[in-house]
Design a protein around this motif. Structure first.
Motif, PDB file in Angstrom:
ATOM      1  N   TYR A 229      36.339   6.957  21.033  1.00  0.00           N
ATOM      2  CA  TYR A 229      35.953   7.331  22.398  1.00  0.00           C
ATOM      3  C   TYR A 229      35.834   6.105  23.310  1.00  0.00           C
ATOM      4  CZ  TYR A 229      35.112  11.822  20.299  1.00  0.00           C
ATOM      5  OH  TYR A 229      35.277  12.996  19.626  1.00  0.00           O
ATOM      6  N   PHE A 230      35.652   4.936  22.728  1.00  0.00           N
ATOM      7  CA  PHE A 230      35.561   3.714  23.515  1.00  0.00           C
ATOM      8  C   PHE A 230      36.931   3.131  23.832  1.00  0.00           C
ATOM      9  CE2 PHE A 230      31.451   4.050  21.672  1.00  0.00           C
ATOM     10  CZ  PHE A 230      30.579   3.364  22.490  1.00  0.00           C
ATOM     11  N   PHE A 231      37.832   3.128  22.846  1.00  0.00           N
ATOM     12  CA  PHE A 231      39.045   2.328  22.961  1.00  0.00           C
ATOM     13  C   PHE A 231      40.351   3.089  22.884  1.00  0.00           C
ATOM     14  CE2 PHE A 231      35.857  -0.586  20.972  1.00  0.00           C
ATOM     15  CZ  PHE A 231      35.625  -1.344  22.104  1.00  0.00           C
ATOM     16  N   ASP A 232      40.354   4.370  22.582  1.00  0.00           N
ATOM     17  CA  ASP A 232      41.599   5.122  22.506  1.00  0.00           C
ATOM     18  C   ASP A 232      41.837   5.826  23.840  1.00  0.00           C
ATOM     19  OD1 ASP A 232      43.888   6.350  21.723  1.00  0.00           O
ATOM     20  OD2 ASP A 232      42.987   7.543  20.128  1.00  0.00           O
ATOM     21  N   PHE A 233      42.986   5.581  24.421  1.00  0.00           N
ATOM     22  CA  PHE A 233      43.287   6.142  25.743  1.00  0.00           C
ATOM     23  C   PHE A 233      43.415   7.658  25.720  1.00  0.00           C
ATOM     24  CE2 PHE A 233      47.382   5.320  23.800  1.00  0.00           C
ATOM     25  CZ  PHE A 233      48.127   6.441  24.132  1.00  0.00           C
ATOM     26  N   ALA A 234      43.684   8.242  24.568  1.00  0.00           N
ATOM     27  CA  ALA A 234      43.881   9.694  24.476  1.00  0.00           C
ATOM     28  C   ALA A 234      42.585  10.468  24.695  1.00  0.00           C
ATOM     29  CB  ALA A 234      44.476  10.057  23.120  1.00  0.00           C
TER      30      ALA A 234
ATOM     31  N   LEU B 249      27.845   1.370  27.886  1.00  0.00           N
ATOM     32  CA  LEU B 249      28.843   2.402  27.605  1.00  0.00           C
ATOM     33  C   LEU B 249      28.449   3.197  26.364  1.00  0.00           C
ATOM     34  CD1 LEU B 249      31.570   3.690  28.351  1.00  0.00           C
ATOM     35  CD2 LEU B 249      32.673   1.952  26.936  1.00  0.00           C
ATOM     36  N   GLY B 250      27.926   2.510  25.357  1.00  0.00           N
ATOM     37  CA  GLY B 250      27.467   3.196  24.149  1.00  0.00           C
ATOM     38  C   GLY B 250      26.298   4.134  24.414  1.00  0.00           C
ATOM     39  N   VAL B 251      25.387   3.712  25.281  1.00  0.00           N
ATOM     40  CA  VAL B 251      24.256   4.576  25.630  1.00  0.00           C
ATOM     41  C   VAL B 251      24.754   5.829  26.347  1.00  0.00           C
ATOM     42  CG1 VAL B 251      22.208   4.751  27.110  1.00  0.00           C
ATOM     43  CG2 VAL B 251      22.538   2.735  25.673  1.00  0.00           C
TER      44      VAL B 251
ATOM     45  N   VAL C  26      24.719   9.750  25.067  1.00  0.00           N
ATOM     46  CA  VAL C  26      24.074  10.836  25.805  1.00  0.00           C
ATOM     47  C   VAL C  26      25.062  11.960  26.115  1.00  0.00           C
ATOM     48  CG1 VAL C  26      22.981  11.421  28.010  1.00  0.00           C
ATOM     49  CG2 VAL C  26      22.282   9.365  26.783  1.00  0.00           C
ATOM     50  N   PHE C  27      26.236  11.588  26.643  1.00  0.00           N
ATOM     51  CA  PHE C  27      27.177  12.606  27.105  1.00  0.00           C
ATOM     52  C   PHE C  27      28.119  13.114  26.014  1.00  0.00           C
ATOM     53  CE2 PHE C  27      26.414  10.297  31.202  1.00  0.00           C
ATOM     54  CZ  PHE C  27      25.704  11.323  31.797  1.00  0.00           C
ATOM     55  N   VAL C  28      28.706  12.200  25.267  1.00  0.00           N
ATOM     56  CA  VAL C  28      29.708  12.595  24.271  1.00  0.00           C
ATOM     57  C   VAL C  28      29.052  12.893  22.927  1.00  0.00           C
ATOM     58  CG1 VAL C  28      31.830  11.884  23.101  1.00  0.00           C
ATOM     59  CG2 VAL C  28      31.447  11.228  25.471  1.00  0.00           C
ATOM     60  N   GLY C  29      28.025  12.133  22.577  1.00  0.00           N
ATOM     61  CA  GLY C  29      27.369  12.312  21.281  1.00  0.00           C
ATOM     62  C   GLY C  29      26.763  13.682  21.087  1.00  0.00           C
ATOM     63  N   THR C  30      26.401  14.339  22.176  1.00  0.00           N
ATOM     64  CA  THR C  30      25.845  15.689  22.068  1.00  0.00           C
ATOM     65  C   THR C  30      26.932  16.746  21.892  1.00  0.00           C
ATOM     66  OG1 THR C  30      25.866  15.905  24.473  1.00  0.00           O
ATOM     67  CG2 THR C  30      23.837  15.086  23.457  1.00  0.00           C
ATOM     68  N   ARG C  31      28.190  16.376  22.118  1.00  0.00           N
ATOM     69  CA  ARG C  31      29.296  17.332  22.061  1.00  0.00           C
ATOM     70  C   ARG C  31      30.127  17.228  20.784  1.00  0.00           C
ATOM     71  NH1 ARG C  31      30.121  20.361  25.802  1.00  0.00           N
ATOM     72  NH2 ARG C  31      32.275  20.714  25.204  1.00  0.00           N
ATOM     73  N   VAL C  32      30.108  16.067  20.131  1.00  0.00           N
ATOM     74  CA  VAL C  32      30.939  15.861  18.943  1.00  0.00           C
ATOM     75  C   VAL C  32      30.048  15.663  17.722  1.00  0.00           C
ATOM     76  CG1 VAL C  32      32.857  14.890  20.251  1.00  0.00           C
ATOM     77  CG2 VAL C  32      31.124  13.366  19.331  1.00  0.00           C
ATOM     78  N   SER C  33      30.629  15.904  16.540  1.00  0.00           N
ATOM     79  CA  SER C  33      29.832  15.760  15.323  1.00  0.00           C
ATOM     80  C   SER C  33      29.624  14.304  14.936  1.00  0.00           C
ATOM     81  CB  SER C  33      30.514  16.508  14.168  1.00  0.00           C
ATOM     82  OG  SER C  33      31.798  15.955  13.940  1.00  0.00           O
TER      83      SER C  33
ATOM     84  N   THR D   6      34.835  17.318  26.770  1.00  0.00           N
ATOM     85  CA  THR D   6      34.515  16.034  26.148  1.00  0.00           C
ATOM     86  C   THR D   6      35.222  14.898  26.875  1.00  0.00           C
ATOM     87  OG1 THR D   6      34.260  17.154  24.020  1.00  0.00           O
ATOM     88  CG2 THR D   6      34.510  14.765  23.973  1.00  0.00           C
ATOM     89  N   GLY D   7      36.445  15.115  27.308  1.00  0.00           N
ATOM     90  CA  GLY D   7      37.167  14.109  28.088  1.00  0.00           C
ATOM     91  C   GLY D   7      36.474  13.808  29.399  1.00  0.00           C
ATOM     92  N   TRP D   8      35.966  14.843  30.053  1.00  0.00           N
ATOM     93  CA  TRP D   8      35.202  14.635  31.289  1.00  0.00           C
ATOM     94  C   TRP D   8      33.933  13.841  31.018  1.00  0.00           C
ATOM     95  CZ3 TRP D   8      36.379  15.201  36.270  1.00  0.00           C
ATOM     96  CH2 TRP D   8      37.491  15.972  36.595  1.00  0.00           C
ATOM     97  N   CYS D   9      33.301  14.081  29.869  1.00  0.00           N
ATOM     98  CA  CYS D   9      32.102  13.328  29.495  1.00  0.00           C
ATOM     99  C   CYS D   9      32.438  11.858  29.233  1.00  0.00           C
ATOM    100  CB  CYS D   9      31.446  13.951  28.268  1.00  0.00           C
ATOM    101  SG  CYS D   9      30.723  15.575  28.562  1.00  0.00           S
ATOM    102  N   VAL D  10      33.596  11.602  28.621  1.00  0.00           N
ATOM    103  CA  VAL D  10      34.045  10.226  28.407  1.00  0.00           C
ATOM    104  C   VAL D  10      34.274   9.538  29.751  1.00  0.00           C
ATOM    105  CG1 VAL D  10      35.925   8.808  27.499  1.00  0.00           C
ATOM    106  CG2 VAL D  10      35.023  10.682  26.124  1.00  0.00           C
ATOM    107  N   ILE D  11      34.924  10.248  30.681  1.00  0.00           N
ATOM    108  CA  ILE D  11      35.182   9.693  32.008  1.00  0.00           C
ATOM    109  C   ILE D  11      33.862   9.387  32.726  1.00  0.00           C
ATOM    110  CG2 ILE D  11      36.100  10.257  34.295  1.00  0.00           C
ATOM    111  CD1 ILE D  11      38.342  11.801  32.812  1.00  0.00           C
ATOM    112  N   ALA D  12      32.919  10.305  32.658  1.00  0.00           N
ATOM    113  CA  ALA D  12      31.613  10.071  33.287  1.00  0.00           C
ATOM    114  C   ALA D  12      30.920   8.861  32.671  1.00  0.00           C
ATOM    115  CB  ALA D  12      30.738  11.315  33.155  1.00  0.00           C
ATOM    116  N   SER D  13      31.047   8.690  31.366  1.00  0.00           N
ATOM    117  CA  SER D  13      30.443   7.531  30.701  1.00  0.00           C
ATOM    118  C   SER D  13      31.045   6.232  31.204  1.00  0.00           C
ATOM    119  CB  SER D  13      30.634   7.640  29.185  1.00  0.00           C
ATOM    120  OG  SER D  13      30.003   8.780  28.679  1.00  0.00           O
ATOM    121  N   PHE D  14      32.365   6.199  31.363  1.00  0.00           N
ATOM    122  CA  PHE D  14      33.011   4.982  31.858  1.00  0.00           C
ATOM    123  C   PHE D  14      32.613   4.673  33.297  1.00  0.00           C
ATOM    124  CE2 PHE D  14      36.018   5.345  28.267  1.00  0.00           C
ATOM    125  CZ  PHE D  14      36.076   4.014  27.891  1.00  0.00           C
TER     126      PHE D  14
END
Length: 152
Positions: free
Chosen positions: A47-52, A28-30, A34-41, A60-68
């Motif tokens: 991003y791992f544990f907060d449901f929001a 999940l971290g990898v 790849v997906f979220v780390g390129t979008r946020v500072s 960025t939310g779509w990238c989090v979903i793709a990561s999961f």
């Protein structure tokens, strides 16, 4: 000892749960990197544990979903190599997601987002079903018999 005989070994089960949990969060971290780390500072545990953060309203939310979802696919491969039995895949996948739910509750409170529940339910289904499919394919392979027989 035959392959079908089951020996109750609680330490093995606990070790498998810990290994699966750790490998799941590593993958999940990898994917988050790849997906979220390129979008946020700054990538954080939010991003791992907060449901929001699991939302359909932002890219960025779509990238989090793709990561999961991709981590659950990788989790099926983890089940294939660590569990090796199709009938145990659902148990271990459900255990992983229940532990993840408890960590999320401790981190950010009860997940009140429907999106979070759908994503994690889908991840559980993907990991369990794909893991069972992969394990069944491995279990159904023919056993190679050596052509070298002793001649009598």
């Amino acid at each position: 000892m035959f392959y079908g005989t089951v020996v109750w070994d609680p330490w093995l089960i606990v070790a498998q749960i810990v290994c699966i949990q750790c490998l799941y969060y590593i993958t999940l971290g990898v994917f988050m990197g790849v997906f979220v780390g390129t979008r946020v500072s700054k990538l954080s545990l939010v991003y791992f544990f907060d449901f929001a953060t699991v939302t359909l309203s932002t890219v960025t939310g779509w990238c989090v979903i793709a990561s999961f979802i991709l981590s659950s696919v990788a989790g099926a491969g983890i089940l294939l190599y660590l569990i090796e039995r199709a009938k145990k895949c659902l148990d271990f996948a459900a255990t992983l997601y229940i532990i993840h739910l408890f960590i999320c509750i401790l981190y950010g409170g009860w997940p009140s987002s429907i999106t979070w529940w759908v994503v994690n339910g889908t991840g559980l289904a993907v990991m369990a079903l794909l893991g069972e499919y992969l394990c069944i394919q491995r279990e159904l392979r023919e056993i190679p018999i050596s052509r070298l027989r002793s001649s009598v």
